[in-house]
Design a protein around this motif. Structure first.
Motif, PDB file in Angstrom:
ATOM      1  N   LEU A  94      18.625  10.389 -22.761  1.00 61.28           N
ATOM      2  CA  LEU A  94      18.287  10.976 -21.465  1.00 61.28           C
ATOM      3  C   LEU A  94      17.327  12.145 -21.641  1.00 61.28           C
ATOM      4  N   ASP A  95      17.591  13.015 -22.628  1.00 62.24           N
ATOM      5  CA  ASP A  95      16.708  14.150 -22.878  1.00 62.24           C
ATOM      6  C   ASP A  95      15.328  13.680 -23.319  1.00 62.24           C
ATOM      7  N   VAL A 106      13.894  10.829 -22.558  1.00 66.56           N
ATOM      8  CA  VAL A 106      13.213  10.274 -21.390  1.00 66.56           C
ATOM      9  C   VAL A 106      12.605  11.399 -20.560  1.00 66.56           C
ATOM     10  N   LEU A 107      13.401  12.445 -20.311  1.00 63.75           N
ATOM     11  CA  LEU A 107      12.926  13.512 -19.433  1.00 63.75           C
ATOM     12  C   LEU A 107      11.813  14.316 -20.056  1.00 63.75           C
ATOM     13  N   ALA A 108      11.965  14.664 -21.342  1.00 64.86           N
ATOM     14  CA  ALA A 108      10.933  15.479 -21.979  1.00 64.86           C
ATOM     15  C   ALA A 108       9.624  14.697 -22.052  1.00 64.86           C
ATOM     16  N   PHE A 161       8.776  12.279 -20.032  1.00 66.66           N
ATOM     17  CA  PHE A 161       8.295  12.178 -18.648  1.00 66.66           C
ATOM     18  C   PHE A 161       7.531  13.450 -18.286  1.00 66.66           C
ATOM     19  N   LEU A 211      10.152  20.455 -19.063  1.00 69.21           N
ATOM     20  CA  LEU A 211      10.239  20.521 -20.523  1.00 69.21           C
ATOM     21  C   LEU A 211      11.127  21.695 -20.938  1.00 69.21           C
ATOM     22  N   VAL A 221      14.773  20.855 -20.245  1.00 70.15           N
ATOM     23  CA  VAL A 221      15.339  19.893 -21.197  1.00 70.15           C
ATOM     24  C   VAL A 221      15.545  20.548 -22.562  1.00 70.15           C
TER      25      VAL A 221
END
Lengths: 320, 327
Positions: free
Chosen positions: A108-109, A111-113, A115, B305, B308
């Motif tokens: 999940l991390d 994917v988000l970073a 993204f 960023l 996260v």
């Protein structure tokens, strides 16, 4: 937006076999470029266990670098070199600054970073180059058509792309199975603590693998950029197709990526050609065209679903 | 946990007070912004059932959001032209009544989630992420290439749909409908998380082997969660289309899926009210940064960023200061 090989540039022959062979070649061209994209993704996943959504941004970086350098110098070879260098450089930089903090994180991390990286790359490129598409011309030496055996006329540039794609596939197979770097990559896939204990600088290896994948993506972006327009957001549709390729072929397998990419390329191109005609056999013309083209747009995903039902780990994925 | 409850209450009160204030001083645009927050939060509350409790990182929830949107678009467009959707074997006509549209949107999204979930849940981890993303993209291309309902141009509705006894054209009344549905969904997911089903789902995320050992099927638990999750996101899609009186394939795009996840993360993973905080922060940033710079997505990217890499609890985690119970 749709990443689909354009109809062949060959003579306007009405012979359906000629059209068919042209579309097979278009499918191959599309397939080998998908392979070049998917190979980098699957290597990065196989070695580092990382899902990288920003791989499409590196494709875009390669295309923009090539278009800018070709515009300034007029040399296509320099443009390709610039694409490789810019994408590899951007890849190495991103790996050092962001990606290496993500290896031990949840998906999940990751994917988000990544993204977030897409947002930064896309808006940054828009800021530097504007919202209008750039154009990258096919070099004179490679423009025009060649006549293949059987009288088929086909774009020389697309044939060269197929050749380069197959060359890269050969190079990667050689790299992975025959070189010291390949041995380390394979060792990294199976046991990262062990190869670190044996004295291999694992973080340098990771940066190298990431930059290699990035360079491949940038090269694909530049090569495809010459037959399509170079614009912000061009990378993500290709990225998602590369995911489909990896799901079909199996994560971490270069061979799977190659087979999957050719399957997706051919299915997409031939589906668009054959399905409307197939529906015309038992439907009226307009309805057949719309049903056929709507279904053709879904065909590769249906292929993916079939593979999933049959082999959830992909055609060449590790048995779980 | 008490502090988190206070923050949650403040969030919901804020989401209620801002549009009421805007209504009092006659600022309809602010009410529309608050309505967007409520609807997008509802979409993310849906995803949060799969992602927060079930640990299913779906990067394809735009599929359900778009299906909800098109359910509204198709029903309303047939109603406004008095052209039945089908005549055989039974007569089905369009409708402009919101509750009917919602039921259709929820059922259609749930059905799609059942099919996509049954296929995607055969895998896990990275495969699941890539496959849900691919199915979302499939529906995007289908919506573009299917000409009957506007294709790439989308579908416009002249007048917002009706709700019994309310005037939905009045921004504050439409906001009230969306807010009530959001509150209902939050109440439902709180109940769900504490129910035996929710506990089993939570356990299936942490140690699927143990869940299996006590005789439950992780696959079925996850599939049920995925269907519920898709249904709620589908409802949000119908409301979103009604807010804009417009549906287009953009609702299906992968960016939409990404944004729905971003709401959850900005708010805080595993927090019931995280989606509300995240959607509110996102819309506020979009509104204010969008005025300052055309390239506000760069700032959004940097913020995401930073969240996260350094502030994994998101807004609620930072304010409440405690790690979430199951993290």
């Amino acid at each position: 937006m749709r990443y689909r090989a354009a109809p062949g540039t060959g003579g306007a022959s009405t012979l359906t076999t000629i059209l068919f062979i042209e579309q097979v070649l278009n499918g191959l061209q599309f397939g080998v470029m998908l392979f070049v994209m998917a190979a980098g993704l699957t290597l990065v996943f196989g070695v580092m266990g990382l899902i990288n959504l920003a791989h499409g941004s590196l494709y875009m970086v390669g295309a923009f670098a090539a278009a800018a350098v070709a515009g300034a110098t007029g040399s296509f070879v320099l443009a390709l070199g610039a694409a490789l260098a810019a994408a590899a450089g951007a890849g190495a930089l991103v790996e050092l600054l962001v990606i290496r903090r993500l290896y031990d994180r949840e998906h999940l991390d990751q994917v988000l970073a990544t993204f977030a990286l897409i947002l930064i790359f896309s808006e940054g490129t828009r800021w530097m180059f504007g919202s209008f598409p750039l154009y990258l011309d096919i070099p004179d030496a490679l423009s025009g058509v060649v006549t293949l055996p059987g009288g088929i006329q086909y774009s020389l540039y697309r044939l060269v792309i197929i050749g380069i794609g197959l060359g890269i596939a050969g190079f990667l197979f050689w790299l992975i199975s025959r070189t010291r770097l390949g041995i380390r990559i394979r060792a990294g896939e199976s046991d990262r603590e062990m190869i670190a204990a044996l004295g291999v600088d694992i973080s340098k290896l990771y940066t190298l693998v990431f930059a290699l994948g990035a360079a491949l993506a940038g090269l694909a972006g530049a090569l495809v950029g010459a037959i399509q327009s170079v614009q912000v957001g061009m990378g993500e549709p290709v990225l998602i197709l590369a995911f489909v390729v990896i799901v079909i072929g199996g994560i971490g397998s270069i061979k799977g990526a190659f087979v999957g990419a050719l399957m997706v390329g051919l299915t997409d191109t031939l589906g668009g050609l054959l399905l409307p005609g197939f529906f015309r056999l038992f439907m009226e013309n307009a309805a057949a065209t719309s049903t056929g083209s709507a279904l053709a747009s879904m065909l590769i995903y249906i292929l993916m679903a079939v593979v999933l039902v049959w082999r959830p780990q992909g055609l060449f994925g590790p048995q779980t | 946990m008490k502090r988190e409850m206070l923050i949650n209450a403040a969030l919901m009160a804020g989401l209620l007070v801002v549009p009421l204030w805007a209504w009092a001083v006659d600022e309809p645009f602010t009410i529309t912004l608050a309505t967007r927050v409520a609807i997008l939060a509802l979409a993310a509350v849906g995803l949060n059932i799969a992602l927060g409790i079930g640990g299913l990182v779906s990067l394809g929830h735009a599929a359900f959001f778009g299906i909800g949107g098109y359910a509204m678009g198709i029903l309303a467009s047939h109603a406004q032209t008095y052209d039945p959707i089908m005549q055989w074997p039974l007569l089905v006509e369009g409708t402009k009544v919101m509750p009917v549209i919602w039921i259709v949107a929820v059922l259609a999204a749930a059905l799609a989630a059942l099919v996509i979930g049954a296929l995607s849940l055969r895998t896990s981890g990275v495969y699941f992420i890539m496959i849900t993303l691919a199915f979302g993209q499939m529906l995007y291309f289908f919506a573009i290439s299917w000409p009957a309902y506007g294709g790439e141009d989308g579908l416009s509705i002249y007048v917002r749909n009706d709700f019994p006894l309310l005037n939905t054209l009045d921004p504050i009344q439409f906001f009230a409908i969306c807010f009530a549905l959001l509150a209902l969904a939050l109440w439902f997911s709180a109940r769900l998380a504490a129910s035996p089903f929710g506990l089993a789902l939570n356990a299936a995320r942490q140690t699927p082997q143990r869940v299996e050992a006590v005789g439950l099927s992780p696959f079925r638990l996850r599939l049920a969660a995925f269907v519920l999750s898709g249904a709620i996101t589908g409802l949000a899609g119908a409301l979103f289309a009604d807010l804009n009186r417009f549906v287009s394939p953009v609702m299906f795009s992968w960016q939409t899926s990404g944004e729905i996840i971003v709401f959850i993360i900005l708010g805080g993973v595993g927090r019931l009210y995280g989606p509300v905080a995240g959607a509110a922060l996102f819309i506020t940033l979009e509104h204010f940064l969008g005025e300052v710079s055309d390239y506000w997505h760069i700032f959004l990217g940097l913020l995401l960023l930073a969240v996260v890499l350094f502030a994994r609890g998101g807004v609620i985690g930072t304010l409440a200061g405690r790690k979430v119970a199951h993290d």
